[in-house]
Design a protein around this motif. Structure first.
Motif, PDB file in Angstrom:
ATOM      1  N   ILE A  86      42.245  35.572  56.190  1.00 57.87           N
ATOM      2  CA  ILE A  86      41.673  36.472  55.193  1.00 57.87           C
ATOM      3  C   ILE A  86      41.437  37.828  55.845  1.00 57.87           C
ATOM      4  O   ILE A  86      40.867  37.905  56.931  1.00 57.87           O
ATOM      5  CB  ILE A  86      40.331  35.913  54.658  1.00 57.87           C
ATOM      6  N   ASP A  87      41.866  38.876  55.166  1.00 56.36           N
ATOM      7  CA  ASP A  87      41.633  40.237  55.640  1.00 56.36           C
ATOM      8  C   ASP A  87      40.156  40.576  55.425  1.00 56.36           C
ATOM      9  O   ASP A  87      39.676  40.540  54.289  1.00 56.36           O
ATOM     10  CB  ASP A  87      42.527  41.197  54.856  1.00 56.36           C
ATOM     11  N   ASP A  90      39.185  42.761  52.591  1.00 57.92           N
ATOM     12  CA  ASP A  90      39.427  42.319  51.218  1.00 57.92           C
ATOM     13  C   ASP A  90      38.785  40.954  50.992  1.00 57.92           C
ATOM     14  O   ASP A  90      39.453  39.969  50.744  1.00 57.92           O
ATOM     15  CB  ASP A  90      40.936  42.260  50.950  1.00 57.92           C
ATOM     16  N   ASN A  92      37.267  39.450  48.592  1.00 52.32           N
ATOM     17  CA  ASN A  92      36.929  39.207  47.196  1.00 52.32           C
ATOM     18  C   ASN A  92      36.780  37.711  46.948  1.00 52.32           C
ATOM     19  O   ASN A  92      37.120  36.882  47.794  1.00 52.32           O
ATOM     20  CB  ASN A  92      37.968  39.836  46.249  1.00 52.32           C
ATOM     21  N   ASN A  94      38.365  35.548  45.069  1.00 47.80           N
ATOM     22  CA  ASN A  94      39.593  34.738  45.101  1.00 47.80           C
ATOM     23  C   ASN A  94      40.003  34.402  46.527  1.00 47.80           C
ATOM     24  O   ASN A  94      40.404  33.268  46.817  1.00 47.80           O
ATOM     25  CB  ASN A  94      40.743  35.454  44.382  1.00 47.80           C
ATOM     26  N   GLN A  95      39.919  35.380  47.421  1.00 48.13           N
ATOM     27  CA  GLN A  95      40.269  35.147  48.827  1.00 48.13           C
ATOM     28  C   GLN A  95      39.312  34.137  49.465  1.00 48.13           C
ATOM     29  O   GLN A  95      39.731  33.242  50.189  1.00 48.13           O
ATOM     30  CB  GLN A  95      40.232  36.465  49.616  1.00 48.13           C
ATOM     31  N   LYS A  98      40.078  30.613  48.182  1.00 44.79           N
ATOM     32  CA  LYS A  98      41.293  30.066  48.785  1.00 44.79           C
ATOM     33  C   LYS A  98      40.999  29.549  50.198  1.00 44.79           C
ATOM     34  O   LYS A  98      41.384  28.441  50.565  1.00 44.79           O
ATOM     35  CB  LYS A  98      42.373  31.162  48.831  1.00 44.79           C
TER      36      LYS A  98
END
Length: 198
Positions: A86-87, A90, A92, A94-95, A98
């Motif tokens: 995961i960045d 980012d 968010n 959703n990330q 996941k």
């Protein structure tokens, strides 16, 4: 004279507004960096667990050949869990979801395995397995602590950024969008069922 006074007042207003905006921006940067730092800690404890699993599997393989399917499932889920990146810029929802789903799959496999081991006293009594089991349990506790700390940092950031008029400034910058929380998967609070009849 009147024009000069208006220009001076306008200049002071612009200067104060600029200071106020830069103060909000700097606070958003600080809170955002705290989230990234805490996300690094979350990844760190998950990686620690992923690093312990091969040792656990090898120890058990050397001691017993009773639950190969469970061991294979652990290895597969570990591979999936370590392949998700995961960045931190980012984060968010959703990330986060996941990432969390792959970690929950691995967690369920490990929990099922540990429950099975409870029924094999010979395996449980080996010193290597006992130490690895303690390490894994300690790691699970660390994961929980770091996840809670991450959610606290996200809460601080989201609360600050969503206050009016700060939200207006935050919305001008992509990196200050609302961050996602680590949530427990539905049903993850249930204990895994161990069935020896198969």
């Amino acid at each position: 004279m009147k024009k000069k006074l208006i220009i001076i007042i306008f200049s002071i207003f612009i200067f104060i507004t600029g200071l106020w905006i830069s103060n909000i921006y700097n606070q958003l940067v600080k809170l955002n960096e705290n989230i990234k730092k805490q996300w690094g800690q979350v990844e760190n404890v998950y990686q620690r667990r992923a690093d312990l699993i091969p040792n656990l599997v090898n120890t058990v393989k050397g001691t017993a050949n009773f639950e190969k399917n469970t061991l294979i499932k652990i290895i597969e889920n570990r591979a999936k869990a370590t392949s998700i990146h995961i960045d931190p810029n980012d984060l968010n929802q959703n990330q986060i979801n996941k990432f969390q789903k792959t970690q929950e799959n691995l967690n369920n496999s490990v929990n099922r395995f540990l429950l099975i081991v409870e029924n094999y006293p010979n395996l449980k009594s080996t010193q290597n397995f006992y130490e690895l089991q303690n390490q894994l349990e300690g790691t699970e506790n660390r994961i929980n602590v770091e996840r809670n700390r991450f959610n606290d940092q996200v809460n601080n950031f989201n609360t600050y950024r969503n206050q009016f008029p700060k939200i207006i400034i935050a919305n001008f910058f992509y990196k200050f969008k609302e961050k996602g929380y680590i949530r427990y998967q539905i049903g993850s609070q249930k204990s895994p069922i161990v069935n020896f009849s198969n």
